[in-house]
Design an enzyme around this catalytic site. Structure first.
Site: not given
Length: 308
Positions: A70, A114, A117, A137
């Site tokens: 992210a 992310g 993911e 994270e």
């Protein structure tokens, strides 16, 4: 090559009949998933999903980086209330979940946070020999929030997921392959070409059979996940002092100074009504807990070995 499109953030190509390739194209930011990139990506994914000429979708990045995760700068501007109000990353999760066609991830280089993911949301993952996968994270004061805690635990088991997420450790493609997470490893620089070859094989298979099989497998996978709980905890982490310090440290390129005695209390776990377990409960517990402890891939190997 039937189709080739591009935008500032996403590249779209159809290198073979029935195969659509969607590439993250924010190379200067290691393909960080900004909201603009996510929106552009979902638009292209949605178009491929309803295009009858497209039977398989490949998601990839650049030659050196799938996605570093992210956009940290965007995360720095969100607190818990704002993240919850926006339902941050929910559009990405629901957008990929809605695709009924096979979705393949072709990874070169790193797939972190992310970005990893996104790969975990795909139906198969193919990676280069030197690629690394991870969910770091917690090292910046938050947790994975796009299904990472759930899918990684389902695949690798509780203890490997704890190791990777709590310690922020990444794994090699070889480790991922041996644990059933990566389908196949290819030489660096050849992953996309090899994934396209596999996609062509899928594109020549029964479209209805593949869609029904995917639906059945995903339904089984959904039984072992609680995505809503993860997302609530993810948004909660956005309101902590550690999140603010972790993000600041990352952006300032220094080590974080975590608060050790903030006076804050941890969120209370929901109350659970206890009852005396039955024999059926114990049987169901074995079926549900064992895959999440040792990982579904490892459980499958054990069943095959014992001949159960």
């Amino acid at each position: 090559m039937a189709l080739s499109q591009s935008s500032d953030l996403v590249l779209v190509d159809t290198p073979a009949d029935g195969t659509r390739v969607i590439s993250f194209n924010r190379v200067d930011k290691r393909n960080a998933l900004s909201q603009s990139l996510i929106s552009t990506f979902l638009k292209q994914l949605g178009e491929a999903s309803i295009d009858s000429s497209v039977r398989v979708i490949i998601i990839t990045g650049s030659k050196s980086c799938f996605s570093a995760g992210a956009d940290i700068k965007e995360i720095s501007e969100l607190d818990a209330a704002e993240a919850g109000k926006r339902r941050y990353l929910e559009d990405l999760c629901l957008g990929i979940k809605a695709v009924k066609k096979p979705v393949l991830a072709a990874i070169e280089g790193i797939a972190l946070g992310g970005g990893f993911e996104v790969a975990l949301m795909c139906d198969m993952i193919f990676a280069s020999r030197n690629s690394r996968l991870g969910l770091p994270e917690t090292t910046i004061g938050v947790i994975p929030g796009a299904g990472g805690t759930q899918r990684l635990t389902n695949t690798l088991g509780k203890y490997k997921a704890m190791e990777m997420i709590l310690l922020g450790r990444s794994i090699t493609a070889s480790e991922a392959h041996s644990n059933g997470l990566v389908s196949e490893i290819f030489d660096d620089g050849t992953v996309l070409d090899n994934t396209i070859t596999i996609a062509e094989k899928l594109a020549n298979s029964s479209e209805e059979a593949l869609s029904l099989a995917k639906q059945a497998i995903c339904a089984a996978d959904d039984l072992g996940r609680n995505d809503d709980l993860e997302r609530r905890l993810y948004y909660t982490s956005f309101g902590t002092a550690d999140k603010r310090e972790g993000i600041s440290a990352f952006l300032e390129k220094r080590k974080p100074r975590w608060a050790r005695a903030s006076g804050q209390t941890a969120a209370e776990a929901p109350r659970v009504v206890r009852r005396t377990p039955s024999k059926t409960d114990f049987f169901l517990k074995e079926l549900l807990v064992l895959p999440r402890t040792i990982g579904r891939a490892a459980l499958g190997k054990e069943i095959a070995r014992t001949g159960i």
